[in-house]
Design a protein around this motif. Structure first.
Motif, PDB file in Angstrom:
ATOM      1  N   UNK A  70      46.997  47.214  35.940  1.00  0.00           N
ATOM      2  CA  UNK A  70      46.354  45.962  35.798  1.00  0.00           C
ATOM      3  C   UNK A  70      45.615  46.068  37.011  1.00  0.00           C
ATOM      4  N   UNK A  71      44.183  46.004  36.835  1.00  0.00           N
ATOM      5  CA  UNK A  71      43.228  46.183  38.200  1.00  0.00           C
ATOM      6  C   UNK A  71      42.651  44.516  38.374  1.00  0.00           C
ATOM      7  N   UNK A 103      40.341  44.911  44.054  1.00  0.00           N
ATOM      8  CA  UNK A 103      41.144  44.793  45.193  1.00  0.00           C
ATOM      9  C   UNK A 103      42.322  45.379  45.128  1.00  0.00           C
ATOM     10  N   UNK A 104      43.181  45.207  43.980  1.00  0.00           N
ATOM     11  CA  UNK A 104      44.495  45.641  43.943  1.00  0.00           C
ATOM     12  C   UNK A 104      44.708  46.449  42.461  1.00  0.00           C
ATOM     13  N   UNK A 105      45.345  47.466  42.597  1.00  0.00           N
ATOM     14  CA  UNK A 105      45.902  47.856  41.362  1.00  0.00           C
ATOM     15  C   UNK A 105      47.480  47.952  41.185  1.00  0.00           C
ATOM     16  N   UNK A 123      51.184  37.147  36.345  1.00  0.00           N
ATOM     17  CA  UNK A 123      50.173  37.642  37.383  1.00  0.00           C
ATOM     18  C   UNK A 123      49.016  37.052  37.310  1.00  0.00           C
ATOM     19  N   UNK A 124      48.465  36.689  36.234  1.00  0.00           N
ATOM     20  CA  UNK A 124      47.336  35.688  35.995  1.00  0.00           C
ATOM     21  C   UNK A 124      47.431  34.542  36.625  1.00  0.00           C
ATOM     22  N   UNK A 135      44.885  47.823  31.493  1.00  0.00           N
ATOM     23  CA  UNK A 135      44.948  49.275  30.599  1.00  0.00           C
ATOM     24  C   UNK A 135      46.178  49.688  30.301  1.00  0.00           C
ATOM     25  N   UNK A 136      46.550  50.066  29.101  1.00  0.00           N
ATOM     26  CA  UNK A 136      47.890  50.638  28.831  1.00  0.00           C
ATOM     27  C   UNK A 136      47.903  52.270  28.586  1.00  0.00           C
TER      28      UNK A 136
END
Length: 143
Positions: A70-71, A103-105, A123-124, A135-136
């Motif tokens: 997740x970006x 900013x984070x991955x 997370x959201x 992205x899976x």
């Protein structure tokens, strides 16, 4: 920078597929001598093309069969706080700070799509996240 020829590429592919392959088996598969294989492996290690050898266990492949990233775009300076909140979630394998669009991955791993979806929702909901993209992983190839 090391220049790799066809034999080097095929040798690296063979070692990636089976890091425990014998020099004899590698030589036979490549159609070269054992001395050639030994010399090329030594050269590739010295040049930093081969960084090491590792064991991949069944758990590595099956513990988290649904994997992805997740970006994350954040607002302000909350990256450390957001990273701590995410890394506390069992499905979050790692959190990386980046330089660029995001900013984070975060690397994610879950047993099911539903579990991954629940993690994404958690997370959201963290304050300070303004945008995300997930992205899976469909398949993985390793060097």
């Amino acid at each position: 920078m090391t220049i790799l020829d066809d034999i080097d590429h095929r040798l690296l592919a063979a070692l990636s597929a089976d890091g425990r392959a014998s020099v004899s088996a590698l030589a036979a598969g490549l159609g070269v001598t054992r001395a050639t294989v030994r010399a090329r492996i030594a050269r590739l290690e010295a040049a930093g093309e081969i960084l090491g050898y590792r064991v991949v266990t069944r758990a590595d492949l099956s513990e988290h069969p649904v994997r992805g990233i997740v970006l994350i775009e954040i607002e302000g300076t909350g990256a450390a706080r957001i990273s701590r909140a995410m890394i506390a979630m069992p499905e979050v394998v790692a959190v990386h700070s980046t330089h660029g669009r995001w900013d984070l991955v975060a690397d994610l791993g879950a047993e099911t799509l539903e579990a991954l979806d629940a993690t994404l929702n958690r997370i959201r909901s963290i304050g300070g996240i303004t945008r995300s993209e997930t992205n899976l992983y469909l398949s993985t190839r390793r060097r």
